[in-house]
Enzyme design. Structure first.
Site, PDB file in Angstrom:
ATOM      1  NE  ARG A  90      38.879  49.588  40.129  1.00 55.36           N
ATOM      2  CZ  ARG A  90      38.420  48.689  40.975  1.00 55.36           C
ATOM      3  NH1 ARG A  90      37.466  49.017  41.842  1.00 55.36           N
ATOM      4  NH2 ARG A  90      38.871  47.466  40.968  1.00 55.36           N
ATOM      5  CE1 TYR A 229      47.351  54.002  39.898  1.00 57.45           C
ATOM      6  CE2 TYR A 229      45.238  52.914  39.646  1.00 57.45           C
ATOM      7  CZ  TYR A 229      46.608  52.893  39.546  1.00 57.45           C
ATOM      8  OH  TYR A 229      47.233  51.772  39.074  1.00 57.45           O
ATOM      9  N   GLY A 230      43.948  56.024  37.702  1.00 57.87           N
ATOM     10  CA  GLY A 230      43.212  55.117  36.813  1.00 57.87           C
ATOM     11  C   GLY A 230      41.698  55.203  36.900  1.00 57.87           C
ATOM     12  N   GLY A 231      41.114  54.155  37.442  1.00 55.82           N
ATOM     13  CA  GLY A 231      39.659  54.038  37.485  1.00 55.82           C
ATOM     14  C   GLY A 231      38.954  55.171  38.221  1.00 55.82           C
ATOM     15  CE  LYS A 238      37.346  48.706  34.908  1.00 60.07           C
ATOM     16  NZ  LYS A 238      38.406  48.102  35.637  1.00 60.07           N
ATOM     17  CG  HIS A 258      35.426  44.127  34.979  1.00 57.58           C
ATOM     18  ND1 HIS A 258      35.870  43.761  36.229  1.00 57.58           N
ATOM     19  CD2 HIS A 258      36.461  44.810  34.410  1.00 57.58           C
ATOM     20  CE1 HIS A 258      37.111  44.191  36.403  1.00 57.58           C
ATOM     21  NE2 HIS A 258      37.492  44.829  35.328  1.00 57.58           N
ATOM     22  CB  ALA A 282      44.702  42.253  39.526  1.00 63.31           C
ATOM     23  CB  CYS A 283      41.317  37.740  38.308  1.00 63.71           C
ATOM     24  SG  CYS A 283      41.213  38.020  40.086  1.00 63.71           S
ATOM     25  CG  ASP A 306      39.221  46.528  32.217  1.00 61.74           C
ATOM     26  OD1 ASP A 306      39.405  45.615  33.035  1.00 61.74           O
ATOM     27  OD2 ASP A 306      38.855  47.667  32.548  1.00 61.74           O
ATOM     28  CB  SER A 397      52.959  49.568  38.886  1.00 54.46           C
ATOM     29  OG  SER A 397      53.433  48.244  38.762  1.00 54.46           O
ATOM     30  NE  ARG A 398      46.052  48.454  37.149  1.00 60.03           N
ATOM     31  CZ  ARG A 398      45.063  47.589  36.930  1.00 60.03           C
ATOM     32  NH1 ARG A 398      44.643  47.363  35.701  1.00 60.03           N
ATOM     33  NH2 ARG A 398      44.511  46.931  37.923  1.00 60.03           N
ATOM     34  CG  PHE A 523      50.537  32.866  32.227  1.00 64.41           C
ATOM     35  CD1 PHE A 523      50.137  34.190  32.304  1.00 64.41           C
ATOM     36  CD2 PHE A 523      51.052  32.265  33.378  1.00 64.41           C
ATOM     37  CE1 PHE A 523      50.269  34.925  33.494  1.00 64.41           C
ATOM     38  CE2 PHE A 523      51.194  32.982  34.563  1.00 64.41           C
ATOM     39  CZ  PHE A 523      50.798  34.310  34.617  1.00 64.41           C
ATOM     40  CG  ASN A 526      44.973  29.878  31.059  1.00 59.72           C
ATOM     41  OD1 ASN A 526      45.060  28.898  31.806  1.00 59.72           O
ATOM     42  ND2 ASN A 526      45.269  31.107  31.453  1.00 59.72           N
TER      43      ASN A 526
HETATM   44  P1  GTP Z   1      42.369  44.559  35.620  1.00 58.89           P
HETATM   45  O1  GTP Z   1      43.101  45.370  34.616  1.00 58.89           O
HETATM   46  O2  GTP Z   1      42.649  44.984  37.027  1.00 58.89           O
HETATM   47  O3  GTP Z   1      40.900  44.471  35.375  1.00 58.89           O
HETATM   48  O4  GTP Z   1      43.019  43.079  35.611  1.00 58.89           O
HETATM   49  P2  GTP Z   1      43.087  41.859  34.592  1.00 58.89           P
HETATM   50  O5  GTP Z   1      41.965  40.919  34.875  1.00 58.89           O
HETATM   51  O6  GTP Z   1      43.260  42.323  33.191  1.00 58.89           O
HETATM   52  O7  GTP Z   1      44.408  41.090  35.108  1.00 58.89           O
HETATM   53  P3  GTP Z   1      45.780  40.718  34.383  1.00 58.89           P
HETATM   54  O8  GTP Z   1      45.591  39.935  33.111  1.00 58.89           O
HETATM   55  O9  GTP Z   1      46.574  41.948  34.249  1.00 58.89           O
HETATM   56  O10 GTP Z   1      46.465  39.751  35.445  1.00 58.89           O
HETATM   57  C1  GTP Z   1      46.756  40.128  36.740  1.00 58.89           C
HETATM   58  C2  GTP Z   1      47.794  39.221  37.348  1.00 58.89           C
HETATM   59  O11 GTP Z   1      47.387  37.843  37.243  1.00 58.89           O
HETATM   60  C3  GTP Z   1      49.151  39.332  36.690  1.00 58.89           C
HETATM   61  O12 GTP Z   1      50.134  39.414  37.677  1.00 58.89           O
HETATM   62  C4  GTP Z   1      49.261  38.062  35.902  1.00 58.89           C
HETATM   63  O13 GTP Z   1      50.587  37.668  35.746  1.00 58.89           O
HETATM   64  C5  GTP Z   1      48.432  37.059  36.699  1.00 58.89           C
HETATM   65  N1  GTP Z   1      47.845  35.993  35.822  1.00 58.89           N
HETATM   66  C6  GTP Z   1      47.169  36.205  34.663  1.00 58.89           C
HETATM   67  N2  GTP Z   1      46.803  35.024  34.084  1.00 58.89           N
HETATM   68  C7  GTP Z   1      47.255  34.045  34.907  1.00 58.89           C
HETATM   69  C8  GTP Z   1      47.198  32.607  34.857  1.00 58.89           C
HETATM   70  O14 GTP Z   1      46.654  31.994  33.945  1.00 58.89           O
HETATM   71  N3  GTP Z   1      47.756  31.941  35.910  1.00 58.89           N
HETATM   72  C9  GTP Z   1      48.368  32.587  36.943  1.00 58.89           C
HETATM   73  N4  GTP Z   1      48.897  31.854  37.920  1.00 58.89           N
HETATM   74  N5  GTP Z   1      48.467  33.946  37.017  1.00 58.89           N
HETATM   75  C10 GTP Z   1      47.915  34.664  36.021  1.00 58.89           C
HETATM   76  C1  SPV Z   2      40.416  47.342  37.514  1.00 59.35           C
HETATM   77  O1  SPV Z   2      40.716  47.624  38.695  1.00 59.35           O
HETATM   78  O2  SPV Z   2      39.559  46.474  37.229  1.00 59.35           O
HETATM   79  C2  SPV Z   2      41.110  48.015  36.399  1.00 59.35           C
HETATM   80  C3  SPV Z   2      41.950  49.169  36.717  1.00 59.35           C
HETATM   81  O3  SPV Z   2      40.936  47.626  35.256  1.00 59.35           O
HETATM   82  S1  SPV Z   2      41.050  50.643  36.952  1.00 59.35           S
HETATM   83  O4  SPV Z   2      40.853  51.267  35.658  1.00 59.35           O
HETATM   84  O5  SPV Z   2      41.850  51.497  37.838  1.00 59.35           O
HETATM   85  O6  SPV Z   2      39.769  50.336  37.546  1.00 59.35           O
HETATM   86 MN    MN Z   3      39.353  46.027  35.152  1.00 59.65          MN
END
Ligand code: GTP
Ligand code: SPV
Ligand code: MN
Length: 615
Positions: A90, A229-231, A238, A258, A282-283, A306, A397-398, A523, A526
């Protein structure tokens, strides 16, 4: 072809649209015609969402070299797309909220007046689809006819976007049929901004150096230019489901968030609970949504990963749906040990973007398997070996995959009116300060927790990875109006829900020791935190109240089998008043930019926190 000189001899674009229209709604036909007359595509396709349509578009894209068909036995019905190397995430600095008043967009959004933005966009969209097919993609966010559902149409010149939209939304004729004259629906237009002149050959991933991701919340419109791209391009996501929908929610008394959405069943009592969690991009939302508990007693089912839409129900509780129909998940780090459910979900019918290609026609990325292949084609199409000194897959990458392939999918995903929420989690990537879990002292304190989320930057947004930034409610890039008004709206909803409101918690899987290693295994483990959260909601544990919230009392968190060193456990919950007070100073600065739109309650919460930390 398509030039004005021949327009009279052949069918006009307006004739073409009317002749092929799969709706009788004159409003829709007029809007599509208007967009086509501006963008001047070569042809027009009304999408029906069928398998035939999918087959036709994927075949065309494979033949054109813009998709790679993966091995039919290893990954049936699946494809790899490689984006332009500069179109991988994005673009927040090119994202605009175009409300009539600048103050309504607020200090955290880029703003331009609607008329000024339209004037700037018009010359860009003028002829922007020349030589391309214009697809009309009707979609439903949520089950068609559901209480929280909204409808929209995306017009796009990107077949990649069409394929992704078919996975990510309930796309096709039933959505179009739901758009009746006079009903409310969202109009979205997307162009990759790469018109083809007569005879000009296309590239695998057309896009433009000029990018605009623009939102018109008052007229329920999105105009996106220059990115595939994606978002930036899947406008249901989004752009609509967060930025536009957050404004609709503000006006209509609901929330667009979100957040992942999860169902938990206590296997002893059979009682079911529902939880949402907001973490920045990505958290860990996708991972938590597919949680495989490492402790007994819980069955976890996935509803969304999401986006969640939340609306007070007739019984006074807060109900949630996942408006989407697929996952657009982060590939790197997704593997058999970290997220086996995701691995199983993408067995086939998946579009991969910017991952590596294996020699046998499958995909790979960092963290997919422990052993690293000897040879790959990397995300940019170059030969790659483990000693290349660079990653094989882009960090952002997605994979795009239908939610219905999830082995842990809850039947609740189909539920027309959503599920009642028991708990809401806020989290981020924080090496310091934020404890593993803390329960808010009240709804208002929970809103304060959400409003003060900071997180280390990831590859999902452009910029420096690791840099700490404020990301309130994980909505910084996604709130379509003034963030201070948004907090006010959350406070209002809380008042309305009263004691039926879900409980609010703060979590942090990413705290690190002085040696830089994660203190918490994360993971599947949790589930231990989620277990405490639900028992806390039930009143089965009382926790220990601290200055920053209620944390598990000694022995309440189930840690058996984990071999977590005592020192690490202590560090996971350590509260250093000095660094919390320093953070409170930053919060005051952060709040100051909202001026008198900041709800007084937020100031009171900050004062309360400082008082508790100092006493
Ligand atoms: P968006 O799609 O961007 O909104 O992201 P998301 O919040 O769905 O993130 P996602 O679950 O794909 O995780 C992103 C990264 O965080 C990956 O590389 C995971 O491996 C890492 N991750 C997820 N959960 C954990 C956790 O509990 N501990 C750690 N250390 N890393 C984690
Ligand atoms: C994010 O960035 O929070 C995503 C990927 O879930 S995108 O749809 O590209 O915004
Ligand atoms: Mn997201």
């Amino acid at each position: 072809m398509g030039s004005n000189a021949t327009a009279e001899a052949v069918l006009t674009i307006a004739d073409l649209i009317r002749d092929q229209a799969t709706t009788e709604n004159a409003e829709v036909i007029a809007w599509v015609t208007e967009v086509a007359e501006l963008t001047k595509p070569e042809t027009v396709v009304w999408c029906d969402g069928s398998q035939d349509e999918w087959n036709r578009i994927t075949t065309e894209m494979v033949e054109a070299g813009s998709l790679i068909r993966l091995d039919k036995n290893l990954r049936p019905g699946s494809y790899l797309a490689r984006s332009h190397p500069a179109d991988v995430a994005r673009v927040e600095d090119r994202t605009f909220i175009c409300s009539e008043n600048e103050a309504d967009a607020g200090p955290t959004n880029n703003w331009m007046a609607p008329a000024d933005m339209k004037a700037e966009l018009n010359p860009l969209f003028e002829g922007s689809m020349r030589g391309r097919t214009m697809y009309i993609v009707p979609f439903s966010m949520g089950p068609v006819g559901g209480a929280i559902t909204q409808l929209g149409i995306e017009i796009t010149d990107s077949p990649y976007a069409v394929l992704n939209m078919r996975i990510m939304t309930r796309m096709g004729q039933s959505a179009l049929d739901g758009i009746t004259p006079g009903s409310e629906w969202v109009r979205t237009v997307h162009s990759v901004g790469a018109p083809l002149e007569c005879g000009q050959e296309d590239v695998a991933w057309p896009c433009s150096d000029t990018k605009y991701i623009t939102h018109f919340p008052e007229t329920l419109e999105v105009w996106s230019y220059g990115s595939g791209y994606g978002g930036n391009a899947l406008l249901s996501k989004k752009c609509f489901a967060l930025r536009i929908a957050s404004v609709m929610g503000k006006n209509e008394g609901w929330l667009a968030e979100h957040m992942l959405l999860l169902k938990l069943t206590n296997t002893e009592t059979n009682k079911a609970y529902h939880l949402t969690a907001a973490f920045p991009s990505a958290c860990g939302k996708t991972n938590l949504a597919m949680l495989q508990p490492t402790i007994p007693g819980w069955k976890v089912e996935t509803i969304g990963d999401d986006i969640s839409w939340l609306r007070p129900g007739n019984d006074g509780r807060l109900y949630a749906i996942n408006p989407e129909a697929g996952f657009f998940g982060v590939a790197p780090g997704t593997g058999e040990t970290t997220n086996p459910v995701a691995v199983e979900t993408m067995w086939g019918n998946t579009i991969f973007t910017n991952v590596a290609l294996t020699d046998d026609g499958d995909v790979w990325w960092e963290g997919k398997t422990n052993e690293v292949p000897d040879h790959l084609i990397d995300w940019q199409g170059n030969d790659w070996t483990p000693d290349s000194g660079r990653v094989a897959a882009h960090p952002n990458s997605r994979f795009t995959v239908p939610i219905q392939q999830t082995p842990t999918l809850a039947q609740d995903w189909y539920e027309q009116n959503g599920v009642p929420l028991d708990a809401i989690l806020f989290g981020g990537r924080r090496a310091t300060n934020i404890p593993l879990v803390a329960k808010s002292l009240s709804w208002e304190h929970g809103v304060f927790m959400g409003a003060t989320v900071s997180s280390e930057k990831t590859a999902a947004q452009e910029g420096t990875v690791g840099e700490l930034r404020r990301d309130p409610f994980a909505m910084l890039p996604f709130c379509g109006y003034n963030m201070a008004d948004y907090w006010g709206h959350w406070l209002e909803i809380g008042k309305k829900l009263g004691d039926k409101a879900p409980k609010i918690f703060q979590v942090n899987w990413f705290r690190k020791g002085a040696d830089g290693r994660f203190l918490w295994p994360g993971f599947g483990d949790n589930s231990r935190v989620i277990d405490w959260v639900i028992r806390s909601v039930e009143g089965d544990v009382s926790g220990e109240t601290t200055s920053i919230g209620t944390v598990p009392a000694a022995g309440e968190l189930k840690l058996d089998g984990l071999n977590l060193p005592e020192a690490d456990l202590a560090e996971l919950f350590a509260i250093d008043p000095a660094s919390w007070l320093a953070e409170a100073d930053l919060t005051e600065e952060f709040f100051a930019q909202f001026g008198d739109r900041l709800p007084a309650e937020m100031t009171a919460q900050l004062a309360g926190l400082r008082g508790r930390l100092s006493s």
